[in-house]
Write an enzyme that holds these catalytic residues in place. Structure first.
Site, short mmCIF file in Angstrom:
data_model
loop_
_atom_site.label_atom_id
_atom_site.label_comp_id
_atom_site.label_asym_id
_atom_site.label_seq_id
_atom_site.Cartn_x
_atom_site.Cartn_y
_atom_site.Cartn_z
N HIS A 146 -8.86 -3.12 0.50
CA HIS A 146 -7.68 -3.10 1.37
C HIS A 146 -6.43 -3.30 0.53
O HIS A 146 -6.49 -3.57 -0.65
CB HIS A 146 -7.76 -4.26 2.38
N HIS A 169 -8.56 0.61 6.61
CA HIS A 169 -7.28 0.51 7.34
C HIS A 169 -6.42 1.66 6.85
O HIS A 169 -5.91 1.66 5.72
CB HIS A 169 -6.61 -0.83 7.06
N GLU A 200 -3.09 1.91 4.64
CA GLU A 200 -3.03 1.31 3.30
C GLU A 200 -3.32 2.39 2.26
O GLU A 200 -4.35 2.41 1.61
CB GLU A 200 -4.02 0.13 3.24
N GLU A 236 -7.61 -7.20 -1.62
CA GLU A 236 -6.28 -6.84 -1.11
C GLU A 236 -5.48 -6.46 -2.35
O GLU A 236 -5.17 -7.32 -3.17
CB GLU A 236 -5.61 -8.04 -0.41
N ARG A 263 -3.30 1.83 11.73
CA ARG A 263 -4.27 1.07 10.93
C ARG A 263 -5.69 1.20 11.45
O ARG A 263 -6.67 1.13 10.71
CB ARG A 263 -3.80 -0.39 10.98
#
Lengths: 306, 99
Positions: free
Chosen positions: A193, A66, A69, A267, A124
């Site tokens: 991510h 993505h 990020e 994440e 993204r």
């Protein structure tokens, strides 16, 4: 690469230059593999860290699928340098690299990353046009052939979670699929991510627990405990569908179904103030703490061959 | 170049299952033009959405009408982006290529 500024964000061309520099400086440890091309024709570079042998069991790490990020690509650069710095000094990493290879894809969605620097910082998805629709791009984390098209991804090309016209329709995804299949000996797959501080394992598209859930869960707990030991950053962990929400067609569901038992997705940290627009001063702390969790995952893989 | 002047990021915290269900459908309400930064996970866990200025008031009214608590996480997204850009430029100035 000693004077590279790891505490700042970098453009795509700087990332590409960094990769070439790292290879030039460490020819016996690092090589660059081009596994394919993005939609706009950019190389999909993967750094291979290897001390020899052919088709050794391997660990895959990707950052930046993505594109917006940015802390993930920035962490990827730091990880690359950390690997070459620690090899021969850190006994755990040295043992891993003496027996396994590490593959690191830092700019997994280079078209998107370039677009975030030039046109839209919030981008993204990939950058492939969708025929018959004015909205561009596919969410490359909904494009994998694992529950593809089920609830948890959008059919609308204008959505941030559009799954694409078919599984593996995006070259950025298909190139990894082809690489993983042709390699055939990848034992750990970690897709990184940001943000929201989670470490997740399959599945995202079904609530049915995976066969290895107990082991994946306890390993995740170990990894996030190690991570928290540095700055106290607290992570949640568990299966994607239980910890976040239903998400179909996601990366690590596919890799798990290919037989890669240790399939995880991160994440990374959130300061609570900026979301994924983390200030650059957060890059190194983020990378440092994440590295501890990566080491836990890699070390476990090395010590538990399957 | 797309800019984000006046875009805000709101942090919404669902208090119960009903509110959770409402938030799950946010992305489908196209007229708000939301960009969900952090999606719904569970009751008491925050959801972050970027809201463009022209739908901000309507969206806030929607949240109020459903008793959804929110706070403003980012007042002006463009201000953060300008800071980020400035930081990158000054970092690039510091690291000039050597002769």
């Amino acid at each position: 690469t000693d004077s590279f500024d790891y505490a700042n964000y970098h453009t795509l061309s700087e990332i590409y230059s960094f990769q070439d520099m790292l290879v030039a400086e460490n020819p016996n440890l690092v090589s660059k593999i081009v596994i394919g091309q993005s939609y706009e024709g950019r190389p999909l570079n993967v750094l291979k860290f290897s001390t020899g042998g052919s088709n050794r069991p391997a660990i895959w790490i990707d950052t930046g699928i993505h594109s917006r990020e940015w802390v993930t690509q920035a962490s990827g650069l730091w990880f690359a340098k950390k690997i070459v710095t620690d090899y021969g000094k850190d006994s755990a990493l040295t043992a891993i690299l003496n027996n396994m290879d590490i593959f690191l894809e830092i700019a997994t969605n280079p078209d998107g990353y370039y677009f975030t620097h030039t046109s839209n910082r919030m981008w993204r998805k990939t950058r492939k046009p969708n025929p018959g629709n004015s909205c561009y791009g596919v969410d490359p984390n909904r494009n994998w052939d694992a529950g593809f098209g089920l609830p948890g991804a959008s059919t609308n090309p204008c959505s941030e979670t559009y799954h694409g016209p078919s599984a593996h329709s995006e070259s950025e995804v298909k190139s990894i699929v082809d690489f993983v299949k042709s390699h055939g000996n990848i034992k750990t797959f970690i897709s990184i991510h940001s943000y929201s501080q989670m470490l997740l394992y399959p599945c995202g598209y079904t609530t049915t627990p995976v066969k290895d859930q107990a082991e994946l869960h306890s390993l995740a707990e170990k990894a996030i405990t190690d991570l928290a030991s540095l700055y106290g950053t607290r992570y949640r962990y568990g299966s994607i569908i239980n910890v976040i929400y239903q998400a179909s067609g996601s990366t690590v569901d596919w890799t798990y179904e290919q037989g890669i038992k240790y399939s995880y997705t991160f994440e990374l940290r959130d300061t609570g103030s900026y979301g994924f627009l983390l200030p650059a001063k957060q890059i190194i702390p983020t990378a440092e703490e994440t590295w501890l969790a990566l080491m836990a995952l890699m070390d476990h893989t090395y010590k538990n061959p399957y | 170049k797309e800019t984000f002047e006046g875009h805000q990021v709101l942090r919404i915290v669902p208090k119960n299952e009903l509110q959770l269900a409402l938030l799950k459908n946010l992305e489908e309400i196209v007229e708000f033009e939301l960009d969900v930064w952090m999606g719904v996970t569970g009751v008491s866990y925050p959801v972050d959405v970027r809201v463009p200025p022209h739908t901000l008031e309507t969206f806030k009214s929607y949240l109020d009408s459903h008793d959804l608590e929110y706070s403003t996480m980012i007042e002006d997204v463009q201000a953060i982006l300008d800071m980020e850009r400035e930081q990158m430029k000054s970092a690039a100035r510091l690291v000039q290529p050597r002769n």
